[in-house]
Write a protein that holds these residues in place. Structure first.
Motif, PDB file in Angstrom:
ATOM      1  N   SER A  80       0.851  -1.189   0.000  1.00 29.56           N
ATOM      2  CA  SER A  80       0.000   0.000   0.000  1.00 29.56           C
ATOM      3  C   SER A  80       0.886   1.238   0.000  1.00 29.56           C
ATOM      4  O   SER A  80       1.712   1.426   0.885  1.00 29.56           O
ATOM      5  CB  SER A  80      -0.889   0.014   1.248  1.00 29.56           C
ATOM      6  OG  SER A  80      -1.631   1.212   1.311  1.00 29.56           O
ATOM      7  N   GLU A  81       0.718   2.062  -1.015  1.00 31.66           N
ATOM      8  CA  GLU A  81       1.546   3.261  -1.129  1.00 31.66           C
ATOM      9  C   GLU A  81       0.687   4.345  -1.779  1.00 31.66           C
ATOM     10  O   GLU A  81       0.092   4.127  -2.826  1.00 31.66           O
ATOM     11  CB  GLU A  81       2.743   2.938  -2.018  1.00 31.66           C
ATOM     12  CG  GLU A  81       3.961   3.746  -1.808  1.00 31.66           C
ATOM     13  CD  GLU A  81       4.613   3.563  -0.462  1.00 31.66           C
ATOM     14  OE1 GLU A  81       4.879   4.595   0.167  1.00 31.66           O
ATOM     15  OE2 GLU A  81       4.870   2.428  -0.036  1.00 31.66           O
ATOM     16  N   ASN A  82       0.615   5.524  -1.159  1.00 33.63           N
ATOM     17  CA  ASN A  82      -0.180   6.588  -1.771  1.00 33.63           C
ATOM     18  C   ASN A  82       0.607   7.349  -2.838  1.00 33.63           C
ATOM     19  O   ASN A  82       0.023   7.939  -3.719  1.00 33.63           O
ATOM     20  CB  ASN A  82      -0.729   7.549  -0.725  1.00 33.63           C
ATOM     21  CG  ASN A  82       0.357   8.314   0.000  1.00 33.63           C
ATOM     22  OD1 ASN A  82       1.536   8.021  -0.125  1.00 33.63           O
ATOM     23  ND2 ASN A  82      -0.041   9.302   0.771  1.00 33.63           N
ATOM     24  N   PHE A  83       1.927   7.368  -2.753  1.00 31.85           N
ATOM     25  CA  PHE A  83       2.742   7.970  -3.804  1.00 31.85           C
ATOM     26  C   PHE A  83       4.084   7.265  -3.939  1.00 31.85           C
ATOM     27  O   PHE A  83       4.406   6.757  -4.994  1.00 31.85           O
ATOM     28  CB  PHE A  83       2.966   9.473  -3.558  1.00 31.85           C
ATOM     29  CG  PHE A  83       3.745  10.128  -4.659  1.00 31.85           C
ATOM     30  CD1 PHE A  83       3.177  10.334  -5.907  1.00 31.85           C
ATOM     31  CD2 PHE A  83       5.055  10.529  -4.470  1.00 31.85           C
ATOM     32  CE1 PHE A  83       3.894  10.921  -6.939  1.00 31.85           C
ATOM     33  CE2 PHE A  83       5.778  11.128  -5.496  1.00 31.85           C
ATOM     34  CZ  PHE A  83       5.193  11.325  -6.726  1.00 31.85           C
ATOM     35  N   GLY A  84       4.875   7.236  -2.907  1.00 36.30           N
ATOM     36  CA  GLY A  84       6.196   6.619  -2.972  1.00 36.30           C
ATOM     37  C   GLY A  84       7.222   7.586  -3.507  1.00 36.30           C
ATOM     38  O   GLY A  84       7.770   7.390  -4.589  1.00 36.30           O
ATOM     39  N   ILE A  85       7.508   8.646  -2.764  1.00 37.53           N
ATOM     40  CA  ILE A  85       8.436   9.695  -3.200  1.00 37.53           C
ATOM     41  C   ILE A  85       9.794   9.116  -3.585  1.00 37.53           C
ATOM     42  O   ILE A  85      10.466   9.625  -4.483  1.00 37.53           O
ATOM     43  CB  ILE A  85       8.574  10.803  -2.132  1.00 37.53           C
ATOM     44  CG1 ILE A  85       9.340  12.007  -2.681  1.00 37.53           C
ATOM     45  CG2 ILE A  85       9.251  10.288  -0.870  1.00 37.53           C
ATOM     46  CD1 ILE A  85       8.596  12.799  -3.701  1.00 37.53           C
ATOM     47  N   VAL A  86      10.186   8.019  -2.957  1.00 34.32           N
ATOM     48  CA  VAL A  86      11.478   7.415  -3.276  1.00 34.32           C
ATOM     49  C   VAL A  86      11.531   6.963  -4.736  1.00 34.32           C
ATOM     50  O   VAL A  86      12.599   6.974  -5.353  1.00 34.32           O
ATOM     51  CB  VAL A  86      11.800   6.258  -2.300  1.00 34.32           C
ATOM     52  CG1 VAL A  86      10.879   5.071  -2.508  1.00 34.32           C
ATOM     53  CG2 VAL A  86      13.254   5.846  -2.423  1.00 34.32           C
ATOM     54  N   VAL A  87      10.380   6.612  -5.312  1.00 32.83           N
ATOM     55  CA  VAL A  87      10.343   6.232  -6.729  1.00 32.83           C
ATOM     56  C   VAL A  87      10.684   7.441  -7.593  1.00 32.83           C
ATOM     57  O   VAL A  87      11.514   7.356  -8.500  1.00 32.83           O
ATOM     58  CB  VAL A  87       8.967   5.635  -7.109  1.00 32.83           C
ATOM     59  CG1 VAL A  87       8.868   5.409  -8.604  1.00 32.83           C
ATOM     60  CG2 VAL A  87       8.729   4.341  -6.347  1.00 32.83           C
ATOM     61  N   ALA A  88      10.063   8.573  -7.310  1.00 36.14           N
ATOM     62  CA  ALA A  88      10.347   9.788  -8.065  1.00 36.14           C
ATOM     63  C   ALA A  88      11.818  10.190  -7.920  1.00 36.14           C
ATOM     64  O   ALA A  88      12.459  10.603  -8.891  1.00 36.14           O
ATOM     65  CB  ALA A  88       9.439  10.919  -7.606  1.00 36.14           C
ATOM     66  N   GLU A  89      12.353  10.056  -6.712  1.00 31.30           N
ATOM     67  CA  GLU A  89      13.766  10.385  -6.487  1.00 31.30           C
ATOM     68  C   GLU A  89      14.677   9.456  -7.285  1.00 31.30           C
ATOM     69  O   GLU A  89      15.655   9.903  -7.902  1.00 31.30           O
ATOM     70  CB  GLU A  89      14.101  10.296  -5.005  1.00 31.30           C
ATOM     71  CG  GLU A  89      13.455  11.382  -4.181  1.00 31.30           C
ATOM     72  CD  GLU A  89      13.715  11.213  -2.701  1.00 31.30           C
ATOM     73  OE1 GLU A  89      13.995  12.227  -2.045  1.00 31.30           O
ATOM     74  OE2 GLU A  89      13.643  10.074  -2.190  1.00 31.30           O
TER      75      GLU A  89
END
Length: 109
Positions: free
Chosen positions: A29-38
């Motif tokens: 469950s992930e609402n965005f996952g900022i680490v992916v964008a980084e």
């Protein structure tokens, strides 16, 4: 080799991305996952699950979005290493593809 480095300051985090071949976010469950964008901004491909909002990764040539199970995640990694060249060696940075509206850029920064 899998590494769990703990909390990193900004400089150490950037160095970790530049030394990485792949980011794995095995989430249920992930609402965005900022680490992916980084990771993508550093040109690091991503292997994550369908429980994240990153289903377009395969379409963009920057990774995989698989079922949230150990076997599916392992299969995604095998697919990376079987490709010539592996995605982990050819993923472009997606930074220039970020939305260009002033409102979005204000929210990102």
């Amino acid at each position: 080799v899998v590494g769990f480095d703990g909390l990193l300051d900004e400089q150490a985090k950037q160095a970790a991305f530049y030394e990485s071949d792949l980011l794995v976010l095995p989430s249920h469950s992930e609402n965005f996952g900022i680490v992916v964008a980084e990771a993508l901004a550093h040109g690091v491909p991503v292997l994550t699950t369908t429980a994240t909002p990153w289903r377009a990764l395969p379409d963009r040539g920057c990774g995989w979005c698989v079922a949230p199970s150990p076997s599916a995640i392992a299969q995604g990694r095998r697919e990376d290493t079987a490709r010539e060249p592996p995605v982990s060696l050819s993923c472009p940075s997606v930074t220039p593809q970020l939305p260009q509206s002033p409102r979005t850029l204000r929210r990102i920064s």
